[in-house]
Design a protein around this motif. Structure first.
Motif, short mmCIF file in Angstrom:
data_model
loop_
_atom_site.label_atom_id
_atom_site.label_comp_id
_atom_site.label_asym_id
_atom_site.label_seq_id
_atom_site.Cartn_x
_atom_site.Cartn_y
_atom_site.Cartn_z
N PRO A 1 0.85 -1.19 0.00
CA PRO A 1 0.00 0.00 0.00
C PRO A 1 0.89 1.25 0.00
CG PRO A 1 -0.51 -1.47 1.85
CD PRO A 1 0.70 -2.02 1.19
N VAL A 2 0.44 2.27 -0.73
CA VAL A 2 1.27 3.47 -0.88
C VAL A 2 1.66 4.08 0.47
CG1 VAL A 2 1.09 5.90 -1.59
CG2 VAL A 2 0.54 4.09 -3.20
N ASP A 3 0.75 4.08 1.43
CA ASP A 3 1.04 4.80 2.69
C ASP A 3 1.51 3.88 3.82
OD1 ASP A 3 -1.35 3.55 2.87
OD2 ASP A 3 -2.49 5.28 3.57
N GLY A 4 1.84 2.63 3.50
CA GLY A 4 2.41 1.74 4.52
C GLY A 4 1.53 0.54 4.78
N ILE A 5 2.15 -0.57 5.17
CA ILE A 5 1.39 -1.81 5.42
C ILE A 5 0.60 -1.69 6.73
CG2 ILE A 5 2.90 -3.33 4.08
CD1 ILE A 5 4.32 -4.10 6.71
N ALA A 6 -0.50 -2.43 6.79
CA ALA A 6 -1.37 -2.33 7.98
C ALA A 6 -0.63 -2.67 9.28
CB ALA A 6 -2.60 -3.22 7.78
N PRO A 7 0.19 -3.74 9.33
CA PRO A 7 0.85 -4.04 10.60
C PRO A 7 1.77 -2.90 11.08
CG PRO A 7 1.08 -5.88 9.07
CD PRO A 7 0.48 -4.75 8.30
N LEU A 8 2.37 -2.17 10.13
CA LEU A 8 3.22 -1.05 10.55
C LEU A 8 2.36 0.08 11.09
CD1 LEU A 8 5.89 0.39 10.88
CD2 LEU A 8 5.80 1.06 8.48
N LYS A 9 1.26 0.37 10.39
CA LYS A 9 0.39 1.44 10.87
C LYS A 9 -0.17 1.11 12.26
CE LYS A 9 -1.29 3.66 6.72
NZ LYS A 9 -2.49 4.44 6.43
N VAL B 1 -4.67 15.94 4.94
CA VAL B 1 -3.23 16.12 4.69
C VAL B 1 -2.59 14.75 4.44
CG1 VAL B 1 -1.05 16.81 5.78
CG2 VAL B 1 -3.07 18.27 5.99
N ARG B 2 -2.98 13.78 5.25
CA ARG B 2 -2.39 12.44 5.09
C ARG B 2 -2.65 11.90 3.67
NH1 ARG B 2 -3.62 7.82 3.40
NH2 ARG B 2 -5.60 7.71 4.50
N LYS B 3 -3.86 12.11 3.18
CA LYS B 3 -4.18 11.61 1.83
C LYS B 3 -3.41 12.38 0.77
CE LYS B 3 -8.73 9.91 3.00
NZ LYS B 3 -10.02 10.50 3.39
N ALA B 4 -3.26 13.68 0.97
CA ALA B 4 -2.49 14.49 0.01
C ALA B 4 -1.04 14.00 -0.02
CB ALA B 4 -2.54 15.97 0.40
N MET B 5 -0.50 13.71 1.15
CA MET B 5 0.88 13.18 1.20
C MET B 5 0.97 11.85 0.46
SD MET B 5 1.80 14.08 5.19
CE MET B 5 3.41 13.33 5.21
N ALA B 6 -0.06 11.02 0.65
CA ALA B 6 -0.06 9.70 0.00
C ALA B 6 -0.14 9.83 -1.52
CB ALA B 6 -1.21 8.85 0.53
#
Ligand SMILES: Cc1ncc(COP(=O)(O)O)c(C=O)c1O
Length: 402
Positions: free
Chosen positions: A65-73, A255-260
């Protein structure tokens, strides 16, 4: 050959020249001591290595996933609850290739051309160019009284064009922290003016003398969905994992989505192997991080002891990190010149203060062993002393004043 105006606006690294000289001296067999480094030299935690090994064993390393894997989040959610006292949602988090990329993406997501971004000097070397890369204008607040920033100076620097303030505490390069009151007032100030506040917390767990990380959330009245606080952190420093390149930002979902979106078109997301390593570090035993902090605290004590006898140097003892930023202006106000003299005479690398927006000072790192630190500082002591012998032997190596 023409390059873009953007590329032309970016400063060359002030330290590159020194690093090249240091590398060539080393190649000639000179006994170089590097007190200019910006990373812990201990090993990454076993749990991080296991995390990386497990995904490597599958042989299937794909896009994630562009913004990081679920276990990391999820691991970042728990980390944030533990160290910031706030349970954020995965939708507030984006993981990137190091906190450096997180800072850059955050700026790209919020800054319009000509917007001003305020931060205090001495600052982390990358902020001015990151702001310029994002199309903004860096506004630097100089220190007035000691190296710690003053809130009034930040307030005075705000204009109708200000879009954001960046705070880096504990600080690279000074190793100093601001007080809880400072953070509380800054959060209030930014919220009352509708400004983004980027908290670069990359060193927040490497604090000494029993200090605990300060959470900006504690002073914010905004709901997570509208907050203009952007928390930046990562595994590089706390877990000695600089080479893995994993950092993150916690921001409101817009903002998070814009960064993604920007990340999606630039890197497609952080390295999968490194993300699994980061999960290992965040979820695993925390003793490596604690040991690193204790070792850095011991090195800080050595630093303070050694500096008492370095003529012409004034050290503000660091509260945290592996940096300090002593004032050598009584020896030579031109920090680049002095850094070159120190390197050529006693083969010790220190970083001139100009790289951090404050001449006369030098950043000295305590990442290495106590023995290296003591020897490096003994060499500097002799190099900057006007009196004493023209030649000296330190730890079996002979040096002569130029
Ligand atoms: C103040 C500060 N912020 C962010 C970073 C970036 O850390 P990384 O990209 O390794 O996670 C650094 C690294 O030196 C730093 O000193």
């Amino acid at each position: 050959m023409k390059i873009s105006q953007l590329a032309q606006s970016i400063e060359p690294s002030a330290t590159l020249h020194l690093n090249q000289t240091a590398a060539s001296l080393k190649a000639q067999g000179e006994p170089v001591i590097h007190l200019g480094g910006g990373e812990p030299l201990s090993k990454s935690p076993d749990s991080a290595i296991t995390g990386a090994e497990q995904i490597l064993q599958t042989g299937e390393i794909r896009y994630g996933p562009v913004d990081g894997i679920a276990p990391l989040k999820e691991a970042i959610v728990d980390y944030t609850e533990q160290f910031y006292g706030r349970r954020v949602l995965p939708d507030h988090i984006i993981a990137s290739a190091g906190a450096k990329q997180s800072v850059m993406l955050a700026l790209q997501a919020i800054v319009n051309p000509g917007d001003e971004v305020v931060f205090c000097s001495p600052y982390w070397v990358s902020y001015p160019d990151m702001v310029r890369l994002a199309g903004g204008v860096p506004v630097i607040v100089g220190p007035q009284d000691g190296l710690r920033p003053r809130l009034d100076d930040v307030r005075d620097a705000l204009t109708p064009k200000t879009k954001a303030v960046i705070l880096n505490s504990p600080s690279n390069p000074s190793g100093l922290i601001v007080s809880r009151e400072f953070v509380a007032e800054l959060v209030k100030l930014c919220e009352s003016r509708g400004l983004y506040l980027l908290m670069d917390d990359i060193y927040h767990r490497l604090q000494f003398d029993g200090r605990e990380p300060i959470s900006a959330y504690a002073f914010s009245n905004a709901a997570q969905d509208d907050t203009q606080l952007i928390i930046l952190n990562g595994v590089s420093k706390t877990y000695a994992m600089t080479g893995f390149r994993i950092g993150w930002a916690i921001a409101n979902p817009t903002v998070r989505k814009a960064m993604a979106r920007i990340q999606g078109h630039t890197t497609s997301g952080p390295c999968m192997v490194s993300q699994h390593a980061a999960v290992g570090a965040l979820r695993g035993p925390q003793d490596a991080a604690d040991q690193l902090r204790s070792q850095l605290e011991r090195n800080r004590d050595v630093l303070v002891e050694e500096f008492r006898t370095i003529p012409g140097a004034a050290l503000t003892p660091p509260d945290a990190t592996f940096y300090c930023f002593p004032d050598f202006s009584a020896v030579d106000p031109d920090s680049m010149k002095l850094a070159e003299m120190i390197l050529k005479t006693v083969k010790v690398v220190v970083v001139p203060g100009t790289a951090f927006g404050l001449d006369g000072h030098h950043r000295i790192s305590t990442c290495g062993s106590e023995a290296q630190l003591r020897e490096g500082l003994a060499r500097i002591r002799w190099a900057v002393s006007a009196d004493g012998p023209r030649e000296i032997e330190i730890a079996g190596k002979r040096f002569a004043k130029l």
